[in-house]
Scaffold this motif. Structure first.
Motif, PDB file in Angstrom:
ATOM      1  N   ILE A 232       6.163  52.362  59.249  1.00 49.29           N
ATOM      2  CA  ILE A 232       5.234  52.517  58.138  1.00 49.29           C
ATOM      3  C   ILE A 232       5.142  51.201  57.375  1.00 49.29           C
ATOM      4  O   ILE A 232       6.142  50.491  57.213  1.00 49.29           O
ATOM      5  N   CYS A 233       3.942  50.845  56.935  1.00 51.82           N
ATOM      6  CA  CYS A 233       3.754  49.606  56.183  1.00 51.82           C
ATOM      7  C   CYS A 233       4.618  49.640  54.930  1.00 51.82           C
ATOM      8  O   CYS A 233       4.562  50.590  54.140  1.00 51.82           O
ATOM      9  N   ASP A 234       5.423  48.599  54.754  1.00 54.12           N
ATOM     10  CA  ASP A 234       6.406  48.574  53.677  1.00 54.12           C
ATOM     11  C   ASP A 234       6.120  47.476  52.659  1.00 54.12           C
ATOM     12  O   ASP A 234       6.357  47.648  51.471  1.00 54.12           O
ATOM     13  N   GLU A 235       5.604  46.338  53.120  1.00 52.64           N
ATOM     14  CA  GLU A 235       5.338  45.204  52.246  1.00 52.64           C
ATOM     15  C   GLU A 235       4.021  44.549  52.665  1.00 52.64           C
ATOM     16  O   GLU A 235       3.697  44.492  53.852  1.00 52.64           O
ATOM     17  N   VAL A 236       3.293  44.063  51.673  1.00 47.48           N
ATOM     18  CA  VAL A 236       2.035  43.340  51.924  1.00 47.48           C
ATOM     19  C   VAL A 236       2.039  42.092  51.056  1.00 47.48           C
ATOM     20  O   VAL A 236       2.292  42.175  49.844  1.00 47.48           O
ATOM     21  N   LEU A 237       1.758  40.945  51.658  1.00 50.86           N
ATOM     22  CA  LEU A 237       1.764  39.679  50.934  1.00 50.86           C
ATOM     23  C   LEU A 237       0.390  39.020  51.031  1.00 50.86           C
ATOM     24  O   LEU A 237      -0.187  38.912  52.118  1.00 50.86           O
ATOM     25  N   CYS A 238      -0.119  38.582  49.889  1.00 50.48           N
ATOM     26  CA  CYS A 238      -1.387  37.850  49.848  1.00 50.48           C
ATOM     27  C   CYS A 238      -1.205  36.609  48.967  1.00 50.48           C
ATOM     28  O   CYS A 238      -0.707  36.725  47.846  1.00 50.48           O
ATOM     29  N   PRO A 239      -1.552  35.429  49.464  1.00 46.04           N
ATOM     30  CA  PRO A 239      -2.215  35.172  50.746  1.00 46.04           C
ATOM     31  C   PRO A 239      -1.244  35.231  51.914  1.00 46.04           C
ATOM     32  O   PRO A 239      -0.048  34.974  51.752  1.00 46.04           O
ATOM     33  N   ALA A 240      -1.782  35.575  53.088  1.00 40.75           N
ATOM     34  CA  ALA A 240      -0.966  35.561  54.297  1.00 40.75           C
ATOM     35  C   ALA A 240      -0.511  34.140  54.585  1.00 40.75           C
ATOM     36  O   ALA A 240      -1.247  33.169  54.360  1.00 40.75           O
ATOM     37  N   ARG A 241       0.699  34.020  55.087  1.00 41.29           N
ATOM     38  CA  ARG A 241       1.250  32.701  55.398  1.00 41.29           C
ATOM     39  C   ARG A 241       0.820  32.292  56.807  1.00 41.29           C
ATOM     40  O   ARG A 241       1.614  32.285  57.753  1.00 41.29           O
ATOM     41  N   ILE A 242      -0.482  31.968  56.903  1.00 37.37           N
ATOM     42  CA  ILE A 242      -1.058  31.511  58.160  1.00 37.37           C
ATOM     43  C   ILE A 242      -1.977  30.338  57.879  1.00 37.37           C
ATOM     44  O   ILE A 242      -2.363  30.095  56.732  1.00 37.37           O
ATOM     45  N   ASP A 243      -2.346  29.610  58.919  1.00 37.45           N
ATOM     46  CA  ASP A 243      -3.250  28.470  58.765  1.00 37.45           C
ATOM     47  C   ASP A 243      -4.601  28.925  58.208  1.00 37.45           C
ATOM     48  O   ASP A 243      -5.068  30.036  58.487  1.00 37.45           O
ATOM     49  N   GLU A 244      -5.229  28.039  57.441  1.00 40.34           N
ATOM     50  CA  GLU A 244      -6.532  28.365  56.865  1.00 40.34           C
ATOM     51  C   GLU A 244      -7.559  28.673  57.943  1.00 40.34           C
ATOM     52  O   GLU A 244      -8.426  29.538  57.759  1.00 40.34           O
ATOM     53  N   SER A 245      -7.485  27.965  59.068  1.00 42.07           N
ATOM     54  CA  SER A 245      -8.451  28.208  60.143  1.00 42.07           C
ATOM     55  C   SER A 245      -8.281  29.608  60.718  1.00 42.07           C
ATOM     56  O   SER A 245      -9.273  30.288  61.037  1.00 42.07           O
TER      57      SER A 245
END
Length: 376
Positions: free
Chosen positions: A209-222
C-alpha cells in the motif's frame, strides 16, 4: 453551461470529505451516497443518503437531488450510471470512462492502442504458458476489484502457481523498478488540461500500500517532463468523457524507461500533498473541473512529503504522539474521522513541508516514529 450548485458523490469516505472541506467555501452543497452512517464526508457538512453506492434505486435518488455526480471510489454501479447519463444526468467523469478503468485489462488495451508506453501484458489463462512467454518473475492482476494493493500477485517461480488467482485476471511482465512515480492531470468539460508536478511513491511492503509520497520527485528534469507528457497523453486517450482529476501511476525502470501502470479517475492518495504544497489542491481542482469552472494553477509552492497514517490493531481509534508531531515546524495533520481502526486502514495522512527537501524527508521519518493511530 448548466449552473452547478449541488454536487453528488458516490462514496462518502476521506476523498469526499476533503472535496467538501476544500470547496464548501466556493458555495457548493454536497450530497453523498454511502453505506456508513455519519460517514467522513457527512461529518464536515455533506448531507447523506445511507445506502450502497451500487444500489440502483439509491443512485437514482441521488441523481434527482443534485446537479452533477462524481465519485470518491470507482467501484460503483456503472450500468445504472450509463442509463442515467443517457437520460441527461451530468456525470463526471463519464461512466464510460469508469467502465474502462474498472477492468484493468481494458485499461491496458486502451493504453496500448493509444501508443502509451506500458509493461508487456497477456490475456493468458494458462499460467504455465504465461511463464514461458514472460519468464519468472511475472505479475498476475485481477481485472476487477483490486484496490490499495489488493488483487496483485508476483509469481516468482512454478511453486507460486498453486496460490495464484484462478479466474478474472491477466498477466504482465515484472519491471525492474527504479522508482514508482505518479502525475495528477485535471481536465475540464471545455478541454482545458492542467498537469501537476511529478511525485515519487514509496510502498509499505507488508500490505503493498502507498505509504509515502514526495514532491518533487527526485528524478532528472527531462524524465519529469517526459512523465508529465505521458500523463497528458493518457487523458487525451481517454477522450472527452475524462472530466475531473486523474492520477496516472507509472514505473520508472532501472533502464530509464517510463511505463504507465494504472489510472485512477478521481482524487488519489498520490495527490494528498497538494493540500499543503500546491497553489490548488487536487480536491478543489476536481470540483472545479466537474463544475465546469476554470482550472487552478498547479505550481508546487514548497517541497512536501505525505505520509499515510495507517491503522495499527483494531478497535476505537487512539492517536499517539499527536502533540509531539504538531510541535514540529511544517507538519500538517489530516484526520479522516473514521470510527474504527483496522490493520493498514487509512485513518489520515500528514503533509510535511520545508524549503529543504532533505529536511522534509528527515522530519517525515520523525513523524512516522512518533505518530500512530491504534485501535483499543
Amino acid at each position: 453551461m448548466k449552473n452547478i450548485k449541488t454536487i453528488g458523490i458516490l462514496g462518502g469516505g476521506q476523498l469526499a470529505r476533503m472535496m467538501v472541506l476544500e470547496t464548501k467555501r466556493l458555495g457548493f452543497d454536497f450530497l453523498v451516497l454511502d453505506p456508513t452512517p455519519a460517514c467522513p464526508a457527512a461529518q464536515v457538512g455533506a448531507k447523506q443518503i445511507i445506502g450502497s453506492f451500487k444500489d440502483p434505486e439509491k443512485i437514482a435518488l441521488l441523481a434527482e437531488k443534485v446537479d452533477v455526480i462524481t465519485f470518491d471510489i470507482e467501484h460503483v454501479n456503472t450500468q445504472k450510471l450509463n442509463e442515467l447519463e443517457q437520460q441527461g444526468v451530468v456525470i463526471r467523469p463519464s461512466p464510460k470512462i469508469l467502465d474502462i478503468i474498472q477492468d484493468k485489462l481494458k485499461q491496458k488495451m486502451l493504453l496500448k492502442e493509444a501508443g502509451i508506453p506500458i509493461p508487456r501484458f497477456l490475456n493468458q489463462e494458462d499460467l504455465t504458458q504465461a511463464a514461458k512467454l514472460l519468464g519468472y518473475p511475472f505479475v498476475q492482476k485481477l481485472r476487477h476489484g483490486g484496490y490499495d494493493g489488493q488483487g496483485v500477485l508476483v509469481i516468482k517461480s512454478e511453486e507460486d502457481l498453486k496460490d495464484a488467482f484462478k479466474e478474472n485476471f491477466y498477466v504482465e511482465e515484472a519491471i525492474a523498478i527504479e522508482k514508482e512515480i505518479a502525475v495528477l492531470v485535471a481536465r475540464s468539460p471545455q478541454g482545458e488540461i492542467k498537469v501537476y508536478p511529478v511525485v515519487e511513491m514509496l510502498f509499505d511492503v507488508r500490505a503493498n500500500i502507498c505509504d509515502e509520497v514526495l514532491c518533487p520527485a527526485r528524478i532528472d528534469e527531462s524524465l519529469a517532463a517526459k512523465a508529465q507528457e505521458i500523463a497528458f497523453q493518457v487523458i487525451e486517450a481517454l477522450g472527452e468523457g475524462a472530466v475531473g482529476i486523474f492520477a496516472v501511476e507509472m514505473f520508472l525502470s532501472k533502464e530509464g524507461d517510463i511505463l504507465v501502470n494504472e489510472i485512477a479517475p478521481r482524487p488519489h492518495n498520490s495527490g494528498h500533498f497538494t493540500l499543503d504544497g500546491c497553489i490548488t489542491s487536487q480536491f478543489e481542482q476536481h470540483i472545479r473541473a466537474i463544475a465546469g469552472l476554470p482550472l487552478g494553477a498547479t505550481d508546487l509552492l514548497i517541497p512536501t512529503m505525505m505520509i499515510n497514517l495507517l491503522g495499527e490493531g483494531q478497535g476505537t481509534p487512539v492517536i499517539e504522539g499527536f502533540e509531539e508531531a504538531l510541535s514540529l515546524e511544517g507538519v500538517h495533520i489530516h484526520l479522516y474521522g473514521k470510527k474504527e481502526v483496522r490493520p493498514f486502514r487509512k485513518m489520515g495522512h500528514v503533509n510535511i513541508v520545508d524549503r529543504n527537501i532533505d529536511q522534509v524527508v528527515k522530519k517525515a521519518m520523525k513523524v512516522k516514529e512518533i505518530l500512530h493511530v491504534k485501535g483499543e
